[in-house]
Design a protein around this motif. Structure first.
Motif, mmCIF file in Angstrom:
data_model
loop_
_atom_site.group_PDB
_atom_site.id
_atom_site.type_symbol
_atom_site.label_atom_id
_atom_site.label_comp_id
_atom_site.label_asym_id
_atom_site.label_seq_id
_atom_site.Cartn_x
_atom_site.Cartn_y
_atom_site.Cartn_z
ATOM 1 N N UNK B 63 48.198 46.063 -27.134
ATOM 2 C CA UNK B 63 47.662 46.874 -26.045
ATOM 3 C C UNK B 63 47.955 46.247 -24.700
ATOM 4 N N UNK B 64 47.929 47.111 -23.696
ATOM 5 C CA UNK B 64 48.211 46.656 -22.338
ATOM 6 C C UNK B 64 46.943 46.106 -21.724
ATOM 7 N N UNK B 65 47.091 45.021 -20.998
ATOM 8 C CA UNK B 65 45.961 44.497 -20.252
ATOM 9 C C UNK B 65 45.774 45.383 -19.029
ATOM 10 N N UNK B 66 44.518 45.593 -18.652
ATOM 11 C CA UNK B 66 44.259 46.410 -17.465
ATOM 12 C C UNK B 66 44.358 45.557 -16.214
ATOM 13 N N UNK B 74 49.211 42.398 -25.043
ATOM 14 C CA UNK B 74 48.718 41.373 -25.961
ATOM 15 C C UNK B 74 48.450 41.996 -27.320
ATOM 16 N N UNK B 76 45.906 42.771 -29.784
ATOM 17 C CA UNK B 76 44.459 42.883 -29.906
ATOM 18 C C UNK B 76 43.942 42.368 -31.232
ATOM 19 N N UNK B 79 43.603 38.616 -31.195
ATOM 20 C CA UNK B 79 42.416 38.149 -30.478
ATOM 21 C C UNK B 79 41.223 38.161 -31.425
ATOM 22 N N UNK B 115 44.470 35.271 -23.068
ATOM 23 C CA UNK B 115 43.125 35.387 -23.597
ATOM 24 C C UNK B 115 42.400 34.056 -23.510
#
Lengths: 339, 347
Positions: B63-66, B74, B76, B79, B115
């Motif tokens: 997913x894209x970091x906002x 990253x 997900x 994480x 992260x």
């Protein structure tokens, strides 16, 4: 900013550290709860530890591996593990196997409903088991980050990437999707059932007013929010993630929209966990330096429960009456405070 | 290495195109008698199953970091898995992340850069790419994923060398070098490499960014000079001296060097801006820098738009105070980068 290091009996803050009954749990702790009149500390793997009023510890094996999630309603504690099992523990210390993932996937999240229903997730699937009914499941677009039951009705909120899904497991209607870009990890309903709030992978919360799905952005944290707790009556949502406890106002119909949060109990350490008192306008906050404070919402007055100088506080819990506070740090050094 | 760094759990990213032999390498790592326990994050539970180790299924959810950075993606699931694994600290010594054959290694690497919680507990050790000596040349033409994996690698295991002729081997190595001359390249049959060559490399450790000379200048040139002893079936004997040079159309590396001091007040903004603007194209970057009026070496490394850097240590007496930078990327604007770099030199 305050520093608690210099004088043990500093006059600048009221301290109750001498009234805390220390408990050395000997396990890495991820959360704390109360079952009946005993405190229960959930370990990072395999065991939970009951601690009675005398400070006596008895351990119970619940999972054969890491414990990934836990939810408690005072009568039972439901946990999910990396052994693919969902188990329940009661106040007597009896363990019941509730479900086993057929593929032995990790049980990432669990939730408990006041009427006894429970939910768990593995990968993209969330499951609900209610009374004698068949287990029901729903697939969401991506891995489930968190689960929460609504305070009314059998409705489950499922946090995932790019939003949250609201699902009535007993209704045929398709689940409602609340979109918001980003990865949503934790989720909670406000006690009045009017708002849904998620913690995000980035250092922010996101909220929706459920009447009209209006968005509430709650940003400005220096770190990820890992702990949220509703104050008595749901007037405020206390959160970790900053070097003060951030409390978002939820007393009005607009919730925190257009309002500033209150920032209480600043220290030179990050707040790691918060727990609001169940009846009074008081909360407990644990910090990354091991400090535990009790704080009055009204004026921010602080009482020192535990001094700094240890690993981060990992768990805090009040009993239902609000007469006992339990806490523990990541290494399993904890305490019980009777009020 | 600082104590904090050494206590972090090393993570090896194992990548490679479909069928190259990732699983073979993984099984070798797990079954060898090294006395270590691994947590292995795989996509498919398959032929791996060593009782001693923790095997975790992943979903490769990117997913894209906002944070307004378009290439800042990253993993997900990683994480989440890292978070769960940290509860079992002490049960394993290292982590191996196996990606699917079509995966881009960047989101995996970036997870370890952005992260906070992951970074606190684990450190990226190296990206190890397994390549198929027989088919890689073809895949580099038709599969952008394969090219990414080569460009991103710190270590390349060139596998199945027994299935190709010497000439074919020379060609595929030259093609790899055209894209990434800096990775350590190891020839292997059935992934028979020494584990020390793929594990505990410290490729992302700022303190170990010492050697950014192209790998083939240092080593691995042992058999390029005697091809004329061969005859018969080797069709490539006619260019047996030295490496044949390929130029990859879209993926290259660019190396910059100067023995004049750099002005940090010009260089830092230039580098920041460069990765902001061209970060989508730049896969990896590294550098050792000698700044004007600064007795410390400065080292940095980056993945796409993410950079980390620090003063490393004093320049030794008699050590050449030379600044060296390396970029590996797609369609790099070479002239602009060279000109920009020149402008950072103190005149």
């Amino acid at each position: 900013m305050k520093e608690f290091t210099p004088a043990p009996d500093s006059a600048s803050i009221v301290s109750v550290t001498d009234r805390v009954k220390p408990v050395a749990l000997g396990i890495g702790v991820i959360s704390a709860h109360f079952l009946g009149d005993r405190a229960v500390f959930v370990g990072g793997e395999e065991n939970v530890a009951f601690v009675d009023a005398k400070g006596e510890i008895s351990k119970v094996a619940v999972h054969s591996g890491g414990i990934l999630s836990a939810a408690c309603d005072g009568k039972r504690l439901v946990m999910g593990g990396d052994d693919g099992k969902v188990v329940s523990l009661d106040a007597k210390g009896e363990v019941t196997l509730l479900a086993t993932d057929p593929k032995r996937r990790w049980i990432d999240a669990v939730a408990l409903h006041p009427d006894g229903a429970f939910a768990w997730s593995a990968g993209k699937f969330a499951f609900v088991k209610s009374g004698k009914q068949e287990e029901k499941s729903i697939e969401v677009p991506s891995t489930v980050g968190g689960l929460a039951f609504a305070p009314k009705g059998l409705r489950l909120a499922i946090a995932h990437y790019n939003g949250a899904t609201l699902w009535f497991p007993n209704m045929a209607a398709t689940a409602e999707f609340l979109p918001w870009a980003g990865s949503h990890l934790g989720v909670t309903f406000s006690p009045d059932n009017k708002f849904l709030v998620t913690t995000m992978h980035e250092a922010a919360l996101h909220g929706w007013r459920l009447a009209d799905n209006r968005h509430m952005r709650m940003t400005g944290y220096p770190g990820r929010v890992r702990s949220m707790s509703w104050s008595a009556g749901g007037k405020a949502l206390a959160t970790s993630g900053a070097d003060t406890v951030i409390l978002w106002p939820f007393a009005s119909k607009d919730g925190p929209m257009g309002k500033e949060p209150a920032m209480l109990a600043p220290l030179q350490a990050r707040v790691s966990v918060v727990a609001c008192h169940p009846k009074n306008d008081i909360f407990a906050a644990g910090y990354s330096d091991g400090t535990v404070l009790m704080v009055r919402l009204e004026d921010g007055a602080e009482i020192l429960v535990r001094r700094n100088g240890t690993p981060p506080v990992a768990a805090l819990a009040w009993n239902a009456k609000g007469t006992l506070l339990a806490f523990a740090d990541e290494n399993g050094d904890g305490g019980l405070l009777e009020l | 290495m600082s104590e904090a760094t050494s206590q972090k759990i090393p993570v090896t990213v194992l990548t490679g195109y479909l069928g190259a032999g990732k699983t073979t390498l993984l099984n070798r790592i797990l079954s060898e008698n090294h006395g270590k326990k691994y947590a292995v994050i795989v996509n498919e539970f398959g032929e791996i199953g060593i009782d001693n180790d923790l095997i975790i299924g992943a979903d490769e959810e990117v997913f894209e970091m906002n944070n307004g950075c378009i290439c800042c993606t990253v993993r997900g699931d990683l994480v989440r898995i890292m978070d769960g694994l940290m509860k079992r600290k002490g049960k394993f010594d290292a982590i191996i992340v196996e990606t699917t054959g079509l995966a881009d290694p960047a989101p995996v690497a970036q997870t370890f850069f952005v992260d906070e919680d992951v970074q606190k507990n684990a450190r990226l050790d190296a990206v190890v790419t397994v390549a198929d000596a027989k088919w890689l040349s073809d895949r580099l033409k038709d599969a952008p994923e394969a090219k990414n994996q080569i460009a991103f690698a710190d270590v390349i295991v060139l596998n199945k060398t027994d299935l190709v002729t010497k000439g074919e081997l020379a060609e595929v190595e030259a093609r790899i070098r055209a894209i990434n001359p800096y990775a350590k390249l190891h020839r292997a049959e059935r992934c028979s490499v020494a584990l020390a060559d793929v594990l505990d490399r410290g490729a992302f450790d700022l303190d170990r960014i010492l050697d950014i000379e192209p790998d083939f200048l240092n080593a691995d040139d042992h058999d390029h000079d005697h091809d004329h002893h061969h005859d018969g079936h080797d069709h490539h004997h006619d260019h047996g001296h030295g490496l044949k040079h390929y130029h990859d159309e879209d993926m290259q590396s660019l190396s910059l060097k100067t023995d004049k001091p750099l002005d940090p007040n010009v260089f830092m903004p230039w580098l920041q801006n460069l990765v902001q603007v061209e970060g989508g194209k730049i896969l990896r970057s590294k550098g050792i820098l000698a700044f004007h009026d600064d007795d410390d070496r400065y080292v940095f490394q980056g993945v796409h738009m993410m950079l980390e850097g620090n003063h490393q240590r004093k320049w030794n007496d008699g050590e050449r105070r030379e600044s060296r930078l390396v970029f590996i990327g797609r369609e790099l604007p070479e002239e602009a980068i060279r000109t920009g770099f020149e402008s950072c030199i103190v005149s």
